[in-house]
Design a protein around this motif. Sequence first.
Motif, PDB file in Angstrom:
ATOM      1  N   TRP A 468      -3.686   5.544   1.989  1.00 29.71           N
ATOM      2  CA  TRP A 468      -3.816   4.461   2.962  1.00 29.71           C
ATOM      3  C   TRP A 468      -4.489   3.253   2.310  1.00 29.71           C
ATOM      4  CZ3 TRP A 468      -7.865   1.770   5.200  1.00 29.71           C
ATOM      5  CH2 TRP A 468      -7.574   1.072   6.363  1.00 29.71           C
ATOM      6  N   VAL A 469      -5.529   3.499   1.529  1.00 29.28           N
ATOM      7  CA  VAL A 469      -6.208   2.416   0.819  1.00 29.28           C
ATOM      8  C   VAL A 469      -5.287   1.802  -0.230  1.00 29.28           C
ATOM      9  CG1 VAL A 469      -8.175   1.850  -0.649  1.00 29.28           C
ATOM     10  CG2 VAL A 469      -8.468   3.453   1.245  1.00 29.28           C
ATOM     11  N   ALA A 470      -4.510   2.657  -0.916  1.00 31.51           N
ATOM     12  CA  ALA A 470      -3.559   2.148  -1.911  1.00 31.51           C
ATOM     13  C   ALA A 470      -2.531   1.233  -1.260  1.00 31.51           C
ATOM     14  CB  ALA A 470      -2.862   3.318  -2.613  1.00 31.51           C
ATOM     15  N   GLY A 471      -2.111   1.541  -0.050  1.00 32.77           N
ATOM     16  CA  GLY A 471      -1.185   0.674   0.668  1.00 32.77           C
ATOM     17  C   GLY A 471      -1.790  -0.681   0.977  1.00 32.77           C
ATOM     18  N   ALA A 472      -3.075  -0.686   1.358  1.00 32.66           N
ATOM     19  CA  ALA A 472      -3.762  -1.958   1.634  1.00 32.66           C
ATOM     20  C   ALA A 472      -3.852  -2.817   0.380  1.00 32.66           C
ATOM     21  CB  ALA A 472      -5.161  -1.675   2.190  1.00 32.66           C
ATOM     22  N   MET A 473      -4.167  -2.203  -0.753  1.00 36.95           N
ATOM     23  CA  MET A 473      -4.273  -2.954  -2.009  1.00 36.95           C
ATOM     24  C   MET A 473      -2.906  -3.481  -2.444  1.00 36.95           C
ATOM     25  SD  MET A 473      -6.954  -0.485  -4.049  1.00 36.95           S
ATOM     26  CE  MET A 473      -7.060  -1.580  -5.465  1.00 36.95           C
ATOM     27  N   SER A 474      -1.869  -2.668  -2.262  1.00 31.20           N
ATOM     28  CA  SER A 474      -0.523  -3.086  -2.668  1.00 31.20           C
ATOM     29  C   SER A 474      -0.035  -4.260  -1.851  1.00 31.20           C
ATOM     30  CB  SER A 474       0.451  -1.906  -2.528  1.00 31.20           C
ATOM     31  OG  SER A 474       0.050  -0.814  -3.329  1.00 31.20           O
ATOM     32  N   SER A 475      -0.342  -4.274  -0.567  1.00 33.74           N
ATOM     33  CA  SER A 475       0.116  -5.383   0.285  1.00 33.74           C
ATOM     34  C   SER A 475      -0.469  -6.705  -0.193  1.00 33.74           C
ATOM     35  CB  SER A 475      -0.278  -5.112   1.740  1.00 33.74           C
ATOM     36  OG  SER A 475      -1.691  -5.134   1.897  1.00 33.74           O
TER      37      SER A 475
END
Length: 544
Positions: A468-475
């Motif tokens: 979930w955190v990786a998704g936030a960083m990728s966005s």
Amino acid sequence: MAEENNSKVEPGSQDTSRNVNQHKTSMQSHSWFMEMLLRRLRVIDANKGDKFAPILDAVGEFGTFQRRLVALTFIPNIISGFFLFVDQFVLEAQKPYCNTSWILAVGPNLSEAEQLNLTLPREPNGTFQTCRMYLPVSWDLDSIIQFGLSYTDTCQHGWIYPGARKRSLINEFDLVCGRELYKDTMHTMSVVGLLIGCFMFGLISDTEWLGGEHRAHGIILAHCFFDVGILFLTGLAYSIPHWRLLFLVGGLPVFPLIFYIWFLPESPRWLMMKGKVKEAKELLCYAAAVNKKTIPTSLLDELQLPRKKTTTASVLDFYSNRQLCMMTLVLSIVWFTSSYGYFTLQIMMKEIGVNIYLRQVVFGLMEVPARLCCIFLVEQVGRKWSLAVTLLQASLVYLVLMFIPAGELGTRLRGPCLATEPKSTMVLVIMLGQFSLAATATVFLIHTAELFPTVLRSTGLGLVTLSWVAGAMSSLTIIRHGPSILPFFLCLISAIMALGFSSLLPESGNQPLCDSLEHFPHLRNMSKEDVSDETSDDTSTDVS
């Protein structure tokens, strides 16, 4: 005669119509009652495999004890909403201008508008350039006004922020004009902090004290207070003029959470898995006393250690157990998709010019009914199909966003949009997407918590939250460095992939909670100690 016959028929037809309506109402009531009865029977049948189910029923399904636990989760959820989005306020974009106070030495009575007009070059559209200035000269003020300045350069003496009414990280550390990298670094550090917290602590959750529908209701209600935290943050950010004071006031409620160590009881399921039978029984009796219930002695006597030696589970089981590993991978994909899409839409609302206070209030108010709708979904169609419905709706939103004209988005989204007013069509579509993703996150949190075994539930929630955190960083990375259509395209692809992979997950609604890794027996790598225990048990059985 015909009129008399008609007058005689009318009362009969009215009685018939009334009887039909009453019959329909009775049938609907009967159908509803049968549906509720069947659902209850399915729950009872599913709970036969859960030795804790009858004990929790005796304790009280949702008594005072459980209501206190759910209420205690409200404060952490409010604080989570605050800290998850506080960076958007303290790093709010502000329009800078080069500090040209050098001209005040020759024109001390110049107003701010006159100073900027004489010392700053303009863009083709007539606005002042934000990162360049006219170089100082040794002329008097009349000469500067008459001939004007010609030579420009980057800002030499810092920046000023005429429109800023708050002290933020942007204007305190001048994170503008080529120094935005530091701003992105701060965003990344904030997300990395979430990453470390997720890895170390997982998610605070007491779903294990609740059963069936009450478990889902408790999680959904707690999630609604996450949105209360967003509204709380917005109000504080609007009224507090300094970013340090904002952190101080918003962070103060964190310290009372230390006392949760004494207030929050341990899960009896977890205690049993650790072999602490006496503590589990004492805790269950205490909960029953708070609920003014009494647990039959026969039920308590059934709580005994398993025949085999208690096995210690660790994070390595997510690697050694192939079935558990595959399930965690699928869950991580869906968590990544939900996070990436959610933060992409958040950033997009910022880029098209929607006021930060307005968008946070709208999102906070809109997500509450989205989460409450999940109560109907999970009860009627189950966790798995509820997840499919919300992911499908999000996919359709991404598809619509891809076909919005390029002029609505700008050619690239590497900075604030030049549009002077938000695009209503895009705002409405993004709000629908936020509604879908809020529901997706709520349903999926319930589903995830119910799929992991008790001995690894907190660890599993922590691991999938990493994605979930990786998704936030990728966005944040993709939306800054990619074409305008790329973020939506990746949102659509990831949502379709998540929709496909989620079909591999089992349904967890009306199913007993899994306590140990024995539910994943055929692919589990057992230790030599476990094998020797099993062999000795089998040998003793054969001898007898």
